[in-house]
Design an enzyme around this catalytic site. Sequence first.
Site, PDB file in Angstrom:
ATOM      1  N   SER A 103       0.871  -1.167   0.000  1.00  0.00           N
ATOM      2  CA  SER A 103       0.000   0.000   0.000  1.00  0.00           C
ATOM      3  C   SER A 103       0.904   1.211   0.000  1.00  0.00           C
ATOM      4  O   SER A 103       2.094   1.118   0.331  1.00  0.00           O
ATOM      5  CB  SER A 103      -0.868  -0.010   1.259  1.00  0.00           C
ATOM      6  OG  SER A 103      -1.426   1.258   1.530  1.00  0.00           O
ATOM      7  N   TYR A 146      -1.644  -0.960  10.723  1.00  0.00           N
ATOM      8  CA  TYR A 146      -1.754  -1.168   9.276  1.00  0.00           C
ATOM      9  C   TYR A 146      -0.475  -0.701   8.583  1.00  0.00           C
ATOM     10  O   TYR A 146       0.097  -1.408   7.745  1.00  0.00           O
ATOM     11  CB  TYR A 146      -2.968  -0.414   8.745  1.00  0.00           C
ATOM     12  CG  TYR A 146      -3.172  -0.522   7.256  1.00  0.00           C
ATOM     13  CD1 TYR A 146      -3.774  -1.648   6.691  1.00  0.00           C
ATOM     14  CD2 TYR A 146      -2.776   0.508   6.403  1.00  0.00           C
ATOM     15  CE1 TYR A 146      -3.972  -1.747   5.321  1.00  0.00           C
ATOM     16  CE2 TYR A 146      -2.969   0.412   5.037  1.00  0.00           C
ATOM     17  CZ  TYR A 146      -3.567  -0.709   4.501  1.00  0.00           C
ATOM     18  OH  TYR A 146      -3.761  -0.797   3.140  1.00  0.00           O
TER      19      TYR A 146
END
Length: 310
Positions: free
Chosen positions: A149, A162
């Site tokens: 990401s 995350y």
Amino acid sequence: MPLQSDGSWAGQVAFVTGGVSGIGLGIAQALSDAGMRLALSYRNEQYRDHAAAWFAQHGREEPLFVKLDVTDRAGFGAAADAVEAHFGAVHVLVNNAGVSVFGPTDEASYADYDWIMGVNFGGVVNGLVSFLPKIKAATGKRHVVNVASMAAYLSGPQAGIYTASKFAVRGLTESLRYNLAPHGIGCSLMCPGLTRTNAWDSALKRPGDFAGSGFAEPDRAELEQFGTAFALGMDPYEVGRKTMAGMDTNAGLILTHPEFADDFAEIYRDSLAALPDEPAPDGRLEIERLRREANRAAAAGKAIGLGDLT
């Protein structure tokens, strides 16, 4: 304008985790465009049926669908054996499955860390341990794509765990690329930005084994509002085509979204500014020269040992 593969992947076998929806399905569609044969992991039956319908409507070979929780090591090993038994070989692994769960890191519990890291990083580890021996044993063009990401570069106040998971995937992949080069296996880190997926609802699917969250109870209305941002994201199929283009050139880093130039410039400026303005001793300079030289040699296909670093 659609991005086209160079065609050299035709007939190769790929396994994509979380390959029946979102970015995983977009990548699977692009791999299919390139003539690859597919095995796709899934957990949701409805998403699997939707994916099967796309391949049927486009006259493509139906993928082998494998039900899998990527945190299940035994299940992952069985999946790898099943894919090899079905197709005869495995050439490409795309570690895509993940969860997008957010909350203030200072309030996180062990369960929060165990769940998010277990899926986003542990799932990648399980894929590598299960599939790399089979990919090494295969012949022809081979590749590993680890989907991270932009959080692998950009942190924020609601995304601590995350972000940690994506930083971990980034570091692992950048190192793994050196290890796979001597085997003739490509390796890419793919970092997508905002993409039109349903990733915003991950917090609503929390497994019972990780129920003890330190974060506030998920508010569906708040999450649905957060999900409106995802509606503005890139089409997953476009992300998939750009991933395929990166595989064609064995790009170490695949960035699919153009809107992060200011962020990278700021990271570069801040990193250089943080370096002490003082000379380094010759001994340390020599060690760093050897490190850079070893990295270049590894990228060119040489197996590097500890003896090459001193």
